[in-house]
Design a protein around this motif. Structure first.
Motif, mmCIF file in Angstrom:
data_model
loop_
_atom_site.group_PDB
_atom_site.id
_atom_site.type_symbol
_atom_site.label_atom_id
_atom_site.label_comp_id
_atom_site.label_asym_id
_atom_site.label_seq_id
_atom_site.Cartn_x
_atom_site.Cartn_y
_atom_site.Cartn_z
ATOM 1 N N PHE A 1 0.847 -1.193 0.000
ATOM 2 C CA PHE A 1 0.000 0.000 0.000
ATOM 3 C C PHE A 1 0.877 1.234 0.000
ATOM 4 O O PHE A 1 2.049 1.179 0.345
ATOM 5 C CB PHE A 1 -0.972 0.019 1.193
ATOM 6 C CG PHE A 1 -0.315 -0.037 2.539
ATOM 7 C CD1 PHE A 1 0.201 1.107 3.143
ATOM 8 C CD2 PHE A 1 -0.226 -1.236 3.239
ATOM 9 C CE1 PHE A 1 0.795 1.051 4.398
ATOM 10 C CE2 PHE A 1 0.371 -1.301 4.484
ATOM 11 C CZ PHE A 1 0.878 -0.151 5.064
ATOM 12 N N ARG A 2 0.287 2.352 -0.417
ATOM 13 C CA ARG A 2 0.970 3.643 -0.332
ATOM 14 C C ARG A 2 0.171 4.537 0.618
ATOM 15 O O ARG A 2 -1.040 4.358 0.765
ATOM 16 C CB ARG A 2 1.143 4.275 -1.711
ATOM 17 C CG ARG A 2 -0.103 4.706 -2.384
ATOM 18 C CD ARG A 2 0.176 5.318 -3.786
ATOM 19 N NE ARG A 2 -1.047 5.387 -4.547
ATOM 20 C CZ ARG A 2 -1.614 4.376 -5.180
ATOM 21 N NH1 ARG A 2 -1.030 3.194 -5.169
ATOM 22 N NH2 ARG A 2 -2.747 4.526 -5.824
ATOM 23 N N CYS A 3 0.848 5.472 1.253
ATOM 24 C CA CYS A 3 0.225 6.344 2.252
ATOM 25 C C CYS A 3 0.124 7.776 1.732
ATOM 26 O O CYS A 3 1.040 8.263 1.077
ATOM 27 C CB CYS A 3 1.064 6.377 3.528
ATOM 28 S SG CYS A 3 1.285 4.808 4.336
ATOM 29 N N GLU A 4 -0.975 8.437 2.072
ATOM 30 C CA GLU A 4 -1.137 9.854 1.791
ATOM 31 C C GLU A 4 -2.200 10.405 2.741
ATOM 32 O O GLU A 4 -3.085 9.669 3.187
ATOM 33 C CB GLU A 4 -1.564 10.086 0.343
ATOM 34 C CG GLU A 4 -2.928 9.500 0.025
ATOM 35 C CD GLU A 4 -3.349 9.709 -1.414
ATOM 36 O OE1 GLU A 4 -2.901 10.682 -2.038
ATOM 37 O OE2 GLU A 4 -4.124 8.887 -1.915
ATOM 38 N N VAL A 5 -2.104 11.676 3.060
ATOM 39 C CA VAL A 5 -3.153 12.326 3.838
ATOM 40 C C VAL A 5 -4.202 12.786 2.837
ATOM 41 O O VAL A 5 -3.880 13.424 1.832
ATOM 42 C CB VAL A 5 -2.603 13.507 4.662
ATOM 43 C CG1 VAL A 5 -3.733 14.250 5.359
ATOM 44 C CG2 VAL A 5 -1.598 12.997 5.690
ATOM 45 N N ALA A 6 -5.466 12.426 3.103
ATOM 46 C CA ALA A 6 -6.566 12.742 2.192
ATOM 47 C C ALA A 6 -7.857 12.857 2.993
ATOM 48 O O ALA A 6 -7.943 12.357 4.115
ATOM 49 C CB ALA A 6 -6.693 11.639 1.136
ATOM 50 N N PRO A 7 -8.880 13.504 2.412
ATOM 51 C CA PRO A 7 -10.171 13.593 3.112
ATOM 52 C C PRO A 7 -10.770 12.201 3.329
ATOM 53 O O PRO A 7 -10.757 11.362 2.440
ATOM 54 C CB PRO A 7 -11.047 14.403 2.156
ATOM 55 C CG PRO A 7 -10.111 15.090 1.231
ATOM 56 C CD PRO A 7 -8.893 14.219 1.144
ATOM 57 N N SER A 8 -11.294 11.988 4.517
ATOM 58 C CA SER A 8 -11.907 10.712 4.859
ATOM 59 C C SER A 8 -13.289 10.592 4.223
ATOM 60 O O SER A 8 -14.032 11.569 4.128
ATOM 61 C CB SER A 8 -12.046 10.596 6.375
ATOM 62 O OG SER A 8 -12.837 9.477 6.704
ATOM 63 N N ARG A 9 -13.637 9.381 3.845
ATOM 64 C CA ARG A 9 -14.986 9.107 3.361
ATOM 65 C C ARG A 9 -15.974 9.088 4.522
ATOM 66 O O ARG A 9 -17.174 9.170 4.302
ATOM 67 C CB ARG A 9 -15.020 7.784 2.609
ATOM 68 C CG ARG A 9 -14.245 7.851 1.311
ATOM 69 C CD ARG A 9 -14.356 6.542 0.547
ATOM 70 N NE ARG A 9 -13.625 6.599 -0.683
ATOM 71 C CZ ARG A 9 -14.095 7.094 -1.827
ATOM 72 N NH1 ARG A 9 -15.303 7.570 -1.867
ATOM 73 N NH2 ARG A 9 -13.347 7.097 -2.911
#
Length: 172
Positions: A91-99
């Motif tokens: 997997f890759r990680c990133e900060v993003a808006p949560s669903r």
């Protein structure tokens, strides 16, 4: 909301309670996640209408899959799932808006990394709920829609390779 001291406190919790706890937590800092983390199944989202009937199933599954977890690369860019202690899906990680609520969370994405078809459409989101405890929501993409699948959590696994003390690494 009081911080969670141990992941076991959340096993078989109601999905709405987990959603509320998730909403109160900040995103996990991926740069502090190097090493191995134990994972536990906490709740099955589609079974929320029959929550009381499925609690024993979730408790049993959580115990049966104690070899599950995540291994994060240093630097917080990605990692691999642990299945029975072995590194598997990337997997890759990133900060993003949560669903869940649109606020920032640490997103773990599995697509485009050579993972099998059943794993690639998975999206994990992670927020901190205690000093060494993180709460995750998993979503599955299928046929143009994305649906909630289950709640899970991470707890530090102190190992000599981590170079940390017995309390394990922090996730703040």
């Amino acid at each position: 909301m009081a911080p969670v001291g141990a992941l076991d406190e959340l096993v078989a919790a109601h999905p709405v309670a987990l959603s509320d706890l998730f909403g109160a937590g900040p995103p996990v800092d991926a740069t502090r996640l190097g090493g191995r983390w134990a994972a536990r199944l906490l709740a099955l989202t589609p079974l929320e209408p029959v929550f009381l009937l499925t609690r024993p199933l979730v408790r049993g599954a959580s115990i049966a899959f104690r070899g599950a977890g995540k291994h994060f690369e240093s630097g917080g860019t990605g990692g691999r799932d642990l299945v029975w202690g072995r590194a598997t899906f990337r997997f890759r990680c990133e900060v993003a808006p949560s669903r869940v609520d649109g606020a920032p969370s640490l997103r773990l994405s599995y697509d485009g990394l050579g993972n099998p078809g059943v794993v690639a459409p998975r999206i994990d989101e992670l927020r901190r709920v205690g000093p060494t405890v993180a709460l995750g929501a998993t979503w599955l993409r299928s046929g143009g829609t994305t649906r909630p699948a289950y709640w899970w959590g991470l707890d530090a696994i102190p190992t000599p390779a981590d170079g940390e003390d017995d309390d394990g690494p922090g996730i703040t």
